[in-house]
Structure formats: C-alpha cells, structure tokens
Design an enzyme around this catalytic site. Structure first.
Site, PDB file in Angstrom:
ATOM      1  N   GLN A   4       1.832  -2.462   6.035  1.00 41.26           N
ATOM      2  CA  GLN A   4       2.125  -0.598   6.052  1.00 41.26           C
ATOM      3  C   GLN A   4       2.051  -0.159   7.640  1.00 41.26           C
ATOM      4  O   GLN A   4       3.722   0.428   8.038  1.00 41.26           O
ATOM      5  CB  GLN A   4       1.231  -0.149   5.683  1.00 41.26           C
ATOM      6  CG  GLN A   4       1.435   1.334   5.623  1.00 41.26           C
ATOM      7  CD  GLN A   4       0.374   2.055   4.782  1.00 41.26           C
ATOM      8  OE1 GLN A   4      -1.014   1.971   5.067  1.00 41.26           O
ATOM      9  NE2 GLN A   4       0.418   2.288   3.942  1.00 41.26           N
ATOM     10  N   GLU A  63       0.629  -1.136  -0.465  1.00 43.75           N
ATOM     11  CA  GLU A  63       0.270   0.065  -0.384  1.00 43.75           C
ATOM     12  C   GLU A  63       1.119   1.118   0.305  1.00 43.75           C
ATOM     13  O   GLU A  63       1.347   1.362   0.740  1.00 43.75           O
ATOM     14  CB  GLU A  63      -1.001  -0.042   1.257  1.00 43.75           C
ATOM     15  CG  GLU A  63      -2.094  -1.209   1.167  1.00 43.75           C
ATOM     16  CD  GLU A  63      -2.608  -2.278   2.459  1.00 43.75           C
ATOM     17  OE1 GLU A  63      -2.207  -1.441   3.415  1.00 43.75           O
ATOM     18  OE2 GLU A  63      -2.905  -2.751   2.953  1.00 43.75           O
ATOM     19  N   TYR A 122      -1.639  -4.803  10.983  1.00 41.95           N
ATOM     20  CA  TYR A 122      -2.452  -4.956  10.133  1.00 41.95           C
ATOM     21  C   TYR A 122      -1.178  -6.157   9.115  1.00 41.95           C
ATOM     22  O   TYR A 122      -1.394  -6.260   8.175  1.00 41.95           O
ATOM     23  CB  TYR A 122      -2.494  -4.033   8.915  1.00 41.95           C
ATOM     24  CG  TYR A 122      -2.730  -3.020   9.663  1.00 41.95           C
ATOM     25  CD1 TYR A 122      -3.789  -2.552  10.911  1.00 41.95           C
ATOM     26  CD2 TYR A 122      -1.837  -1.180   9.509  1.00 41.95           C
ATOM     27  CE1 TYR A 122      -4.284  -1.525  11.017  1.00 41.95           C
ATOM     28  CE2 TYR A 122      -2.731   0.095   9.550  1.00 41.95           C
ATOM     29  CZ  TYR A 122      -3.785  -0.088  10.680  1.00 41.95           C
ATOM     30  OH  TYR A 122      -3.931   0.927  11.556  1.00 41.95           O
ATOM     31  N   HIS A 173      -0.376   2.002  15.131  1.00 39.29           N
ATOM     32  CA  HIS A 173       0.844   2.398  14.904  1.00 39.29           C
ATOM     33  C   HIS A 173       1.926   2.387  15.502  1.00 39.29           C
ATOM     34  O   HIS A 173       2.841   2.411  15.287  1.00 39.29           O
ATOM     35  CB  HIS A 173       0.918   3.745  14.543  1.00 39.29           C
ATOM     36  CG  HIS A 173      -0.768   3.871  13.764  1.00 39.29           C
ATOM     37  ND1 HIS A 173      -1.610   4.781  13.518  1.00 39.29           N
ATOM     38  CD2 HIS A 173      -0.850   3.782  11.904  1.00 39.29           C
ATOM     39  CE1 HIS A 173      -2.676   4.425  13.119  1.00 39.29           C
ATOM     40  NE2 HIS A 173      -1.802   4.414  12.023  1.00 39.29           N
ATOM     41  N   LEU A 229      -5.947  -2.746  -1.323  1.00 37.04           N
ATOM     42  CA  LEU A 229      -5.483  -2.362   0.129  1.00 37.04           C
ATOM     43  C   LEU A 229      -6.198  -3.989   0.775  1.00 37.04           C
ATOM     44  O   LEU A 229      -7.334  -4.029   1.672  1.00 37.04           O
ATOM     45  CB  LEU A 229      -6.882  -1.863   0.762  1.00 37.04           C
ATOM     46  CG  LEU A 229      -6.142  -0.501   2.235  1.00 37.04           C
ATOM     47  CD1 LEU A 229      -6.975   0.779   2.490  1.00 37.04           C
ATOM     48  CD2 LEU A 229      -6.090  -1.645   3.631  1.00 37.04           C
ATOM     49  N   GLU A 264      -4.445  -7.149   2.759  1.00 37.84           N
ATOM     50  CA  GLU A 264      -3.097  -7.817   3.711  1.00 37.84           C
ATOM     51  C   GLU A 264      -2.445  -9.081   2.641  1.00 37.84           C
ATOM     52  O   GLU A 264      -1.942  -9.248   2.209  1.00 37.84           O
ATOM     53  CB  GLU A 264      -2.812  -7.351   4.513  1.00 37.84           C
ATOM     54  CG  GLU A 264      -2.427  -6.579   5.200  1.00 37.84           C
ATOM     55  CD  GLU A 264      -2.908  -5.188   4.974  1.00 37.84           C
ATOM     56  OE1 GLU A 264      -4.915  -5.426   5.045  1.00 37.84           O
ATOM     57  OE2 GLU A 264      -2.738  -3.844   5.231  1.00 37.84           O
TER      58      GLU A 264
END
Ligand SMILES: Cc1ncc(C[n+]2csc(CCOP(=O)(O)OP(=O)(O)O)c2C)c(N)n1
Ligand SMILES: [Mg+2]
Length: 736
Positions: A479, A426, A483, A528, A455, A457
């Site tokens: 990313q 991505e 994920y 994140h 998008l 995985e």
C-alpha cells in the site's frame, strides 16, 4: 584421506542395538503400525541411517578440508516418517535438519540418488542438483522440494502461498505446477516457530482457514528443544500452537517411527481431504551439536547429552524392527554398517568434484533476460473479448488518461491476457485501492483473481512467492513504500534469490506494485511520503521500474508482467503517488501530464529511458516526481535560450547507464535530480556509473535531504524543489 572416526553417538547406538532381544521372525509384509508394513519400516530405517551417515560424512569431509557444511539432521530422522506419509509430488519446503525426509522422498522416485545429491551439496560441487554449488540445501526440482535460504522461518510465507495457490487452483483457468490435490509440507525448528515471519504466516493460515478458504498446508515443527544454545521453554510449542483456531494439531514422538508415521499419515490425509492447515509437532533430539563447529558442552552437560542417546530415532526404529520380528539385532547392525560404508565411500569418490570457477558461471541463473521473448509477450494482442471486458469503452478510446487510470487500464488488459495473473493486497478489491488504481478489477476478473488480503505485508509477499513458484503471475500491491520495509526480506532474501539458489530451476515471477515517494499535497507525514529506496537498489537481479507518465506506466507494466512470465523476473513497480491524478505540467488546465493509452503493440524494454527535448546545453537525469519538476525548470531555462535535454530513467534497476553516458557526452554537463534521499539514493548510482563509463565532464546532483518527511508543507523543506534544481543547473552552466 583418513578414515571417518566413530562418534560416541554411534558407539552408543550400536551397543544399544546389539543389546536388543530378537523376536520370532514375522512376515515382512505384515504391518508393524497401521498402514506401515515391516518391509517398509526396514526401508525407512535405511533412509534414517543414510541421513545419519551423511552427517558423519559432512564432518569427515570438513575435517579433511573438502566439505563446507556440517549442520546435520542427527536426532531428527523421525522426519522420514513424514515423507513416507506424503506423495513425492507434494511440494516440500524443508528445515535444514530434514535430511531423512529428503532421502525418503528421493527414494520414492526411481532414478534418484539422494546420497550423491547431498554430498555434492557439502562439496559445493557444480553438479549438485538444486543449487549447483551455490548453497547447501535440500532441494530438487524433480522431487518437488523447493530449496530454502538460511534465514530461519523465511520460507513459511512462501509455503503458505504455495498452499493457497493449490487451494485456489480449481477456480483458475491457468495451470499450476502441482497436482490440484497436493499437500504442501513445510518444516522448521522449534526456535524458528517464534520468529515473527513464522508467527505471521501461521496466523495467516488460520485466517484463511477461518474463512473456509482451501489451504492444504502441513506445518511440521521439528522440536529438539534448542535453538543453537537457547532452550525452548518446556511445553511452549504445544502452548503456542496446540489450540489455534483453524489449525489442527497433533504431537508425535520422532523417536517412534510407527507413531510418527501414524500421526503424519492422519494429518496428511486430513489436510488433503479437508484442504485445511494442520500442525505436526514432531518431538526430536539434536545430536552432534548445532553444527560441526558448535561446542555443545559449553551449554549442555555431558550427562544430558548422553541421556539423549536413548532417544535416538535409529534406535527407536531398530527396536520396532527387532521387537516385531522384522529383523534381528545383527541384521539391523549389518544394515547400518552397509549404509555407513556406502555413504562414506561415495563421499570419498566425490571429493574433487568440479566447483564453480568463474563469476559468469556463478551468476548465470541470477536473472536471465530474454528481451525479444519478453517483447513478444508484452506486445501480444490480448486474447479474449476486450470490448466485453471493458464494457464497451476501450482504454485507447478514452482520451488522455492520468497515471492512475493508465495503470488501472493496463492491469485490466493484463488480467484478460494472462489467466494466471492475480491482483491482491490490502484494500485492492472492493475499494479498488487507496488511490483507485485497482478500481473495477474485482468486477471484471472475479474474486478468485482480485482479492483483499490480511493486513500483513510478509504474508502478501509470501502469497506472491507461492503463487509465482507455482507458475502463476502474481501482482501484489504494497500500500505504501514505508510498509515494504517490514517485509522486505521476502523480496530481497527470498524472491530475488530463488533462481540463483535453484540454478534457474525454480523461479519467482512477481510484479509487486508499490505506491510511494513524496510530494503528496495535503496528505502526508513520513509513512505516506517515504522516499527511501536504497534497500531495493542493491538486490542482485531485481528489476525496479518507476514510471512517471501515464503512457509509460501502462507500457512498462506490460513489460514487467511479460518479463515475469517469460524470464521469471522479480519486478518492483514503484508508482509515484503524487502523480497518480496529476493532469497538468506547466499551467493549470494544460493537461500536459496526461497521455493516451499506448497502443497494444507498444512496450518499454527493461532499461530503456525516455528523453525530452533535444538541447545540448545541459542533461538533466531524473525520474518520477523529479521528471515533473525538471521539465518545468527546463522550460524556464529555455525562455533564456538555455536548452536542456531531460532524461527520464524510467528503470532504476538495472540503471540505463549506457544511454545516460551517451547523452552526457553530448552535453558535457549533467545534473541528476533525485527525489529520494541523498544517501542511498539513485544519484549515487548514476554519478558512479558516469565515472565508470569514463565520462569526464561536469556533473552535479540535487537530492532530497537525509531526513524523514514531516507533516504538511514542512515536507517541502526536505524534498528536492524546483528552485534547487534551477540553482544547480545555473551553477553547472556557469562552469563554462
Ligand atoms: C532469521 C535468522 N536469525 C538467526 C539465524 C541463525 N540461526 C541459525 S539456526 C538458529 C537456531 C534455530 O533453532 P531451531 O529453529 O530450533 O532449529 P534447530 O537448529 O534446533 O533444528 C539460529 C539462531 C538464522 N539462520 N536466521
Ligand atoms: Mg530447535
């Protein structure tokens, strides 16, 4: 051994065939359906009967305690028509009821004995041609049949990837394992068609087709209306897949060999010429229950089961042969008996075939490692004009680099060196990645090799699995670590098992880059900053690299790509996001984290850690962000004349335990600094490994909390801190 019993299904079939009315004898070379000569239909009847007899043999062997698998293909033998419509070089990823497909495919290639292949599988025999006794599956490297796991639908992403690779191959300078005009065939059941893995892969196929990118993929749904005991709603498969944008759909009756052959031939020819995906909805019945252990009468009435006998594909083919004058009912019955006897005789003969007897035999194909050959490839001088590739400034002339820059330059060099290397994921192409790690690669290597994906995985990893098994070196990006988790089976269940379940004959070279871990300043939240990697630590054979320093990252990436190319290694390359652009170590402006691009003849062998400092007072074992924290703590302790040695593991699987133990013995005090969770974290492995190695000195760990990561500075409350490291170090030192 007792003789194999006649199943009621067989009695019904034989009686129905005997009741057919013979027609006048016809020329066996005359077609009984478009493109299908009578003689060929007769052969396909034999293939179907062979598959049926293999199911009988499976149940018989199981009954004798000799066989280990009874999921059969009975009722699905119409899939012989699909094999007949394809070439034996067309890559096939098959449903576990595609026995007749396998028999027909094998008989298209001289020298193959599908009966023996399948029987050896049931017997878990070491001589079985694909898995060597590790798994019962349809597969053969000489027949382009790629074996599957038992996880339903998990093969669709890979099938998508193989088809994508075939379609892309004309634009690549690297060879692939299949002819450029191949059709990739992938079969699965009707219940499996609902699995998110299937739905995702089919969606991606449509997404690819919508962009007019070539994708020669023939999906075959073998629809028996049941998923074990659960009924598929009437008309559901047609409703779900009959009118999807970009997906051509045809339905066929698996009882009708001529009709199924016509539909399969039409779709195969169309997929081959148009390079677009198609969906063959093959309606079947399921005989003999889901598996030998399944008592079907618990959820189906006897009447319903018996009604299906009239839809027996063998009866359908017999009717075709008799009505067209290709054979008399007696001749068909005779053929059935000959096939049945020969399969059961072969089964009896193969009982007692040697099986795998040692762990070493079992594990031999798991993850072959040839470090010298890997080193040779990792350190080879890049072919091609580097100066032009880098537009004048070579990375080694750039001066000190950040981690992100070093990975970027290494990817660039590797794209130049390996024409079969693909970078995708991505936002990796035009944007150059969320953190700029893949910036500029699209311009250098072109859109055929550096591209953005849909998008999803599972599809990203599926594309990688397909490219890898086709002989390329995929370097997909996930990313964020969080994920990976929704697609993790593609890595754990598929990529990392292929070599094992194919006895090393198929491989999944793969280097998946994953940006992860915590400590990102000013940007955050759990997803994140996810620091959970336990799910990667226990996958047999998986290589997990996790560089912290720029020079290491470039050198380790060379190693991973080389290991993938040479040994087919499945590698995860975990990149600490918080260190991507870090420049300093101790003081602002010291540039202490930067490193120059390593010389091209340098690589880091798998499993080799890196030591900092020669102190003998305390060994700190760490990696990633933990290295940055630990080196700072070590400097503070050094000011008090406490001398640490800091060991960066660099590789989390396999863990460099021999070296850790050696260093531990030297200091007698070990502190493991683990930025991932306390539970399932790397420290668990290191400390247990030290115990295994007989280390009897002091040891302790600091790890992040068993928590999710909150937003903002609150994240620091659950992540390992320098203060904790320092306190733990002092406590260890105080033990004397
Ligand atoms: C992901 C996954 N979930 C559950 C199972 C257990 N299981 C094996 S076969 C099956 C039913 C599959 O039905 P279908 O796709 O229609 O194929 P059929 O057996 O009817 O040919 C189930 C639930 C599995 N193998 N994989
Ligand atoms: Mg089904």
């Amino acid at each position: 051994m007792t003789a194999a019993p006649r199943e009621p299904l067989e009695a019904a079939l034989l009686e129905a065939i005997a009741g057919l009315t013979a027609a006048a004898a016809a020329d066996p070379d005359a077609p009984v359906a478009p493109g299908l000569a009578g003689r060929r239909a007769l052969e396909l009847f034999d293939d179907q009967a062979t598959s049926r007899a293999l199911d009988l043999a499976a149940r018989w062997l199981r009954g004798q305690g000799a066989g280990f698998y009874t999921i059969g293909s009975s009722g699905h033998e119409g899939n012989a028509a699909v094999a007949a419509a394809l070439r034996p070089t067309d890559p096939a990823l098959l449903h576990y009821r595609s026995g007749a497909f396998y028999v027909t495919r094998a008989r298209q290639v001289p020298g193959h004995d599908p009966v023996r292949d399948v029987l050896l599988g049931m017997l878990a025999a070491a001589a079985e041609p694909i898995a060597g006794g590790r798994h019962k599956v349809f597969g053969h490297a000489g027949l382009a049949v790629i074996p599957q796991t038992s996880t339903i639908a998990s093969h669709l992403p890979r099938a998508l990837g193989v088809a994508f690779t075939v379609g892309r191959s004309r634009k690549l300078a690297a060879p692939i394992a299949w002819p450029a005009d191949s059709v990739v065939v992938c079969s699965f059941g009707d219940a499996s068609a609902n699995h998110s893995t299937a739905a995702g892969a089919i969606n991606t196929a449509c997404h690819v087709a919508h962009q007019h990118l070539p994708l020669p993929l023939l999906l075959v749904c073998e629809d028996n209306g049941l998923g074990i005991s659960v009924r598929t709603p009437k008309g559901w498969i047609a409703a779900a897949y009959g009118s999807r944008a970009g997906l051509r759909y045809l339905a066929a009756d698996g009882t009708d060999l001529a009709g199924a052959y016509a539909a399969a031939s039409e779709l195969a020819a169309w997929v081959r010429s148009e390079q677009r995906p198609a969906f063959l909805h093959l309606r079947t019945v399921r005989f003999l229950g889901h598996a030998g252990t399944d008592v079907e009468t618990a959820y189906r009435s006897g009447d319903e089961i018996r009604r299906d006998y009239g839809l027996d594909p063998l009866l359908g083919t017999a009717r075709l042969l008799v009505e067209r004058g290709v054979a008399t009912p007696e001749e068909v019955l005779e053929r059935y008996e000959v096939v049945r006897r020969s399969v059961l005789d072969a089964a009896a003969e193969l009982v007692g075939s040697p099986t795998l007897t040692t762990a070493a035999e079992v594990m031999a194909p798991l993850a072959p490692r040839r470090p010298d050959a890997v080193a040779a490839v990792a350190t080879a001088t890049p072919s091609g004009d580097r100066s032009a590739w880098f537009a004048g400034t070579l990375p080694e002339a750039e001066g000190p680099l950040t981690l992100a820059q070093a990975i970027n330059r290494a990817l660039s060099d590797l794209l130049l060196t390996h024409p079969g290397l693909l970078v995708f994921g991505e936002d990796v192409a035009a944007k150059g990645g969320v953190y700029g790690v893949t910036r500029g690669l699209l311009k250098r290597a072109g859109a055929a090799r550096v591209f953005d994906t849909v998008l999803d995985e599972q599809s990203i990893l599926g594309l990688a699995l397909g490219a890898g098994v086709s002989g390329l070196v995929p370097v997909p990006e996930i990313q964020y670590l969080a994920y990976l988790h929704n697609a993790e089976d593609q890595l754990r269940g598929e990529a990392a098992t292929l070599s094992f379940f194919s006895n090393g004959q198929y491989r999944n070279p793969l280097v998946v880059r994953i940006a992860g871990y915590g400590y990102q300043k000013g940007f955050g939240g759990h997803f994140h900053n996810d620091d959970a990697i336990g799910v990667l630590r226990d996958v047999p054979g998986l290589v997990v690299a996790s560089p912290a320093r720029p020079g290491d990252a470039a050198a380790m990436l060379r190693t991973c790509v080389a290991a993938a190319a040479v040994d087919g290694s499945v590698c995860v390359f975990l990149e600490p996001i918080a260190l991507y652009h870090t420049q300093d170590l101790h003081e602002p402006g010291d540039g202490g984290w930067l490193e120059p691009y390593p010389p091209l003849d340098h690589h880091v062998p798998i499993g080799e850690p890196r030591a900092y400092g020669g102190g003998d007072d305390l060994l700190i074992v760490t990696w990633g962000n933990g290295l940055h924290l630990s080196l700072r703590v070590a400097r503070r302790l050094a000011a008090e004349a406490v001398h640490c040695r800091v060991l960066d593991l660099r590789w989390l699987a396999p863990l460099p335990m021999a070296r850790v133990a050696e260093e531990a013995l030297r200091t007698g005090r070990v502190l493991v600094v683990d930025e991932t969770r306390r539970t399932g974290g790397v420290a668990e492995g290191v400390l247990a490994g030290l115990v295994d190695a007989g280390y009897g000195g002091a040891m302790a760990r600091v790890a992040s909390k068993d928590s999710l990561i909150p937003l903002g500075d609150a994240a620091l409350t659950v992540l390992v801190s320098e203060d904790e490291i320092e306190a733990a170090a002092r406590a260890l030192l105080a033990r004397g």
